[in-house]
Design a protein around this motif. Structure first.
Motif: not given
Length: 287
Positions: A199-209
Motif C-alpha cells: 500500500r505504498g507509493p506509486m513508484t512501487g517502492n515498498c521500503e520507506w519511512t
C-alpha cells in the motif's frame, strides 16, 4: 297655555328639553363642529393608510442578487465550499470529476486534520502541473469559483495518514502501511488492495519511512496507491544526494474536510473517517 294659544310664527321643535350631552342630531356648539368635522388631511390618511410603496422589480432583483452574493462569500469563507476531484488518485471512493463539498467547521478554534480525514488543500509547491493549477477558464465559471459556487483549480484531495509527530512506515510483511507501529486495515477504501504489492507509493517502492511529521504539517496519500502523486511520491530516497522535495503539507494550506459526495446524484453520500485509524497510538515524544 294650550297648543292653540302658541304663536304660530315660533316653530315647535320638541316639548322635552334637549340633553346637553347628546350628539345624535349633530353638533350643538361651534366647538363641537370643529372637532367632528372631517378634514382633507384625515381623508387623505384614510385613503393611503396601511399601503406601502413597492420598489421596482429591477431594484428587487439587484437587491436579491447582492444578498445572495454576500451569503455565498460568507458561506465559502466560513462554512462550506464546492470542489471537484481532479484525477484518479482517490478511487474507488472518489472518481475523477466528482463534485464534493468541503466543510471548514471541524477545524475551527484550533482544530486540525485528523488521521483518516479526506482533505482538500492548496498545492504545497510543485505537486500540480500548470494545467491542473489553472482551474476554470470560462469567465462565468471563474466568477462563480471566486465565491465558492463552482470548483476551483490549484487544489488537491488526499487522505491524511499521519499528523504531527507520527512516523509512517511502508510496509509490514503483509504490505500494510504502519503509523507509529500500528498497521492500517485499508481494504475498505484503498483501490484494488489485492492487486498491489504493497500500500505504498506509486513508484512501487515498498521500503520507506517518513517522519516524524513536523509540527503544523500532515502526511497525505491517495486511496489509489498506484496512481497518486502524494506525500510518499515526494519523499527523498536514500540514494538521492541532492533532494529538496518536501512530502509534508502545511496545515495552513488545508481548506477543509470532505464530508459529502454531491454529484453524480446516484452516488450521493457522506464520507466518514475509517475505524482503522482509531487504533493508531499517539506518537513517541521527541527530544
Amino acid at each position: 297655555m294650550t297648543p292653540d294659544d302658541r304663536d304660530p310664527s315660533v316653530p315647535v321643535v320638541n316639548d322635552e328639553p334637549a340633553s346637553r350631552s347628546s350628539h345624535v342630531g349633530g353638533p350643538t356648539t361651534p366647538e363641537d363642529a370643529d372637532i367632528d368635522a372631517p378634514t382633507a388631511d384625515t381623508d387623505a390618511h384614510r385613503d393611503t393608510g396601511g399601503k406601502k410603496k413597492h420598489m421596482p422589480l429591477w431594484q428587487e432583483t439587484i437587491l436579491l442578487l447582492a444578498i445572495a452574493l454576500v451569503l455565498a462569500v460568507v458561506i465559502k469563507a466560513l462554512f462550506v465550499q464546492a470542489f471537484y476531484i481532479p484525477s484518479e488518485s482517490m478511487e474507488p471512493g472518489l472518481i475523477k470529476n466528482d463534485r464534493i463539498l468541503v466543510e471548514k467547521v471541524s477545524y475551527w478554534g484550533g482544530g486540525s486534520p485528523q488521521r483518516g480525514d479526506v482533505v482538500v488543500f492548496e498545492d504545497p509547491g510543485g505537486w500540480l502541473n500548470a494545467a491542473e493549477s489553472a482551474g476554470p477558464t470560462n469567465p462565468l465559471a471563474k466568477a462563480m469559483a471566486k465565491v465558492g459556487l463552482y470548483p476551483q483549480g490549484g487544489h488537491l484531495v488526499k487522505r491524511v495518514i499521519g499528523v504531527e509527530g507520527d512516523v509512517i512506515h511502508c510496509c509490514d510483511d503483509k504490505g500494510r502501511i504502519e503509523v507509529n507501529g500500528q498497521p492500517l486495515n485499508e481494504d475498505d477504501y484503498v483501490n484494488h488492495p489485492d492487486q498491489v504489492k504493497c500500500r505504498g507509493p506509486m513508484t512501487g517502492n515498498c521500503e520507506w519511512t517518513a517522519g516524524p511529521v513536523p509540527a503544523g504539517h500532515i502526511f497525505v496519500m491517495g486511496d489509489n496507491r498506484n496512481r497518486s502523486a502524494d506525500s510518499s511520491a515526494h519523499l527523498c530516497t536514500d540514494d538521492e544526494t541532492d533532494c529538496n522535495q518536501n512530502p509534508y503539507v502545511p496545515v495552513d494550506l488545508v481548506v477543509g474536510k470532505v464530508f459529502v459526495l454531491l454529484w453524480p446524484a446516484d452516488r450521493f453520500g457522506f464520507l466518514h473517517r475509517p475505524d482503522t485509524f482509531d487504533d493508531v497510538p499517539d506518537p513517541e515524544p521527541t527530544g
